[in-house]
Design a protein around this motif. Structure first.
Motif, PDB file in Angstrom:
ATOM      1  N   LEU A  79       0.730  -1.280  -0.082  1.00 26.89           N
ATOM      2  CA  LEU A  79      -0.097   0.099  -0.046  1.00 26.89           C
ATOM      3  C   LEU A  79       0.935   1.297  -0.083  1.00 26.89           C
ATOM      4  O   LEU A  79       0.579   2.550  -0.669  1.00 26.89           O
ATOM      5  N   LEU A  80       1.863   1.153   0.709  1.00 27.45           N
ATOM      6  CA  LEU A  80       2.743   2.388   0.574  1.00 27.45           C
ATOM      7  C   LEU A  80       3.350   2.668  -0.598  1.00 27.45           C
ATOM      8  O   LEU A  80       3.739   3.860  -1.095  1.00 27.45           O
ATOM      9  N   CYS A  81       3.913   1.697  -1.354  1.00 31.07           N
ATOM     10  CA  CYS A  81       4.242   1.682  -2.698  1.00 31.07           C
ATOM     11  C   CYS A  81       3.339   2.106  -3.609  1.00 31.07           C
ATOM     12  O   CYS A  81       3.719   3.126  -4.449  1.00 31.07           O
ATOM     13  N   ILE A  82       2.248   1.768  -3.474  1.00 31.57           N
ATOM     14  CA  ILE A  82       1.176   2.504  -4.446  1.00 31.57           C
ATOM     15  C   ILE A  82       0.826   3.683  -4.233  1.00 31.57           C
ATOM     16  O   ILE A  82       0.626   4.517  -5.057  1.00 31.57           O
TER      17      ILE A  82
ATOM     18  N   LEU B 126       2.141 -11.468  -6.254  1.00 26.54           N
ATOM     19  CA  LEU B 126       1.346 -10.767  -7.258  1.00 26.54           C
ATOM     20  C   LEU B 126       1.200  -9.187  -6.785  1.00 26.54           C
ATOM     21  O   LEU B 126       1.625  -8.322  -7.751  1.00 26.54           O
ATOM     22  N   GLY B 127       0.855  -8.952  -5.652  1.00 28.81           N
ATOM     23  CA  GLY B 127       0.829  -7.810  -5.104  1.00 28.81           C
ATOM     24  C   GLY B 127       2.276  -7.146  -4.950  1.00 28.81           C
ATOM     25  O   GLY B 127       2.154  -5.731  -5.421  1.00 28.81           O
ATOM     26  N   TYR B 128       3.163  -7.642  -4.728  1.00 29.53           N
ATOM     27  CA  TYR B 128       4.528  -7.028  -4.737  1.00 29.53           C
ATOM     28  C   TYR B 128       5.079  -6.721  -6.320  1.00 29.53           C
ATOM     29  O   TYR B 128       5.310  -5.520  -6.366  1.00 29.53           O
ATOM     30  N   ALA B 129       4.595  -7.607  -7.095  1.00 34.95           N
ATOM     31  CA  ALA B 129       5.133  -7.376  -8.735  1.00 34.95           C
ATOM     32  C   ALA B 129       4.234  -5.988  -9.052  1.00 34.95           C
ATOM     33  O   ALA B 129       5.035  -5.167  -9.701  1.00 34.95           O
TER      34      ALA B 129
ATOM     35  N   THR C 150       4.418  -0.279 -10.451  1.00 31.84           N
ATOM     36  CA  THR C 150       3.910   1.155 -10.155  1.00 31.84           C
ATOM     37  C   THR C 150       4.632   2.043  -9.836  1.00 31.84           C
ATOM     38  O   THR C 150       4.960   3.151 -10.296  1.00 31.84           O
ATOM     39  N   LEU C 151       5.425   1.855  -8.796  1.00 28.57           N
ATOM     40  CA  LEU C 151       6.361   2.879  -8.192  1.00 28.57           C
ATOM     41  C   LEU C 151       7.411   3.090  -8.983  1.00 28.57           C
ATOM     42  O   LEU C 151       7.795   4.314  -9.508  1.00 28.57           O
ATOM     43  N   PHE C 152       7.956   2.242  -9.670  1.00 27.14           N
ATOM     44  CA  PHE C 152       9.363   2.435 -10.558  1.00 27.14           C
ATOM     45  C   PHE C 152       8.594   3.063 -11.814  1.00 27.14           C
ATOM     46  O   PHE C 152       9.348   3.736 -12.478  1.00 27.14           O
ATOM     47  N   GLN C 153       7.552   2.479 -12.291  1.00 25.25           N
ATOM     48  CA  GLN C 153       6.819   3.398 -13.455  1.00 25.25           C
ATOM     49  C   GLN C 153       6.939   4.746 -13.225  1.00 25.25           C
ATOM     50  O   GLN C 153       7.327   5.718 -14.044  1.00 25.25           O
TER      51      GLN C 153
END
Length: 279
Positions: A100-103, A183-186, A191-194
């Motif tokens: 959630l923090l990454c997103i 899958l959630g981590y992927a 999304t973060l790196f994008q």
């Protein structure tokens, strides 16, 4: 190494464990132990003919039959290792919070941070009829599938497939849980790196010139520019700044990134479970 002949085996002095295995009453084809001086037995000759004769590869199982034998049997989903919700949450809360923090970080960067790389583009009379103008002057069209729906599809479809495989085939809760967490981590890290790459690199979208709507300068250059200058930045645009900021972040594609992260992870999961490649 010379292979002993069959008529010499009755007086063969040394017992070879590969040619003369120990006798077992459970195996009717096993050969009784050799004792020097005893006459050769018919079972010994049959066994040696089978061992010394060239192997018939036509009887070997095919790759398809080996793969079918490796597949688990279909069963109703009733995993014996299913925990309670509190046990599951106590074990997986850190993974969920990290995703959630990454997103959240990715969305904050995407919505608020302007592009860090300045993009220059040519601007002169007749620019719309040039190859560059035809490439970047396309009319703006709404997306058929926006980024949110693309990310949702890239998560829901692999999630359901991996849930069915882990529940119906392998009957394991933690196997499905590990697959869904992966899958959630992927998707979260993709999304973060994008978002970071869009900010640092980006690029002009095909409809940038239509959204920019810049004033076409005279042939000798715009005011404040040297005579004959043709390269400008987004400062000369007259469109909405928020839309123009998004129009300068074309790379990498959010749709392609989400699809590759979700379905790429699904492909690796299915290969690991069913051994399609590399086994």
């Amino acid at each position: 190494m010379a292979v002993p002949q069959l008529h010499e085996l009755s007086t063969f002095p040394i017992r070879d464990p590969e040619i003369d295995p120990p006798f077992s009453t459970r195996d009717p084809e096993a050969v009784p132990p050799f004792r020097p001086g005893e006459p050769a037995q018919p079972a010994r000759f049959a066994y040696l003919r089978r061992v010394l004769s060239p192997r018939n590869d036509s009887t070997a199982p095919s790759k398809r039959s080996r793969l079918r034998a490796r597949l688990p049997k279909f069963r109703a989903p009733n995993p014996p290792d299913r925990p309670t919700f509190k046990q599951w949450l106590r074990r997986c809360w850190l993974d969920i919070l990290t995703q959630l923090l990454c997103i959240l970080t990715a969305f904050i960067i995407y919505l608020t941070v302007p592009p860090l790389l300045t993009h220059y583009f040519p601007l002169y009379p007749g620019i719309y009829s040039t190859p560059w103008g035809l490439k970047h002057g396309q009319p703006y069209i709404n997306e058929y599938i926006n980024t949110t729906w693309s990310a949702a599809i890239s998560f829901i479809v692999p999630f359901l497939i991996m849930l069915a495989v882990s529940g119906w085939w392998f009957n394991s809760f933690w196997d499905g849980n590990a697959a869904c967490i992966g899958l959630g981590y992927a998707l979260a890290t993709a999304t973060l790196f994008q978002s970071l790459i869009k900010i640092f690199i980006g690029g002009l979208r095909p409809h940038f010139l239509s959204l920019c709507n810049p004033p076409i300068p005279p042939a000798y250059g715009a005011i404040g520019q040297a005579p004959g200058a043709i390269w400008y930045t987004a400062d000369v645009c007259r469109g909405d700044p928020h839309i123009l900021r998004e129009a300068q972040m074309s790379f990498p594609s959010g749709h392609a990134c989400a699809a590759f992260a979700g379905f790429g992870f699904l492909a690796l999961y299915l290969n690991a479970k069913f051994g399609v490649f590399g086994h």
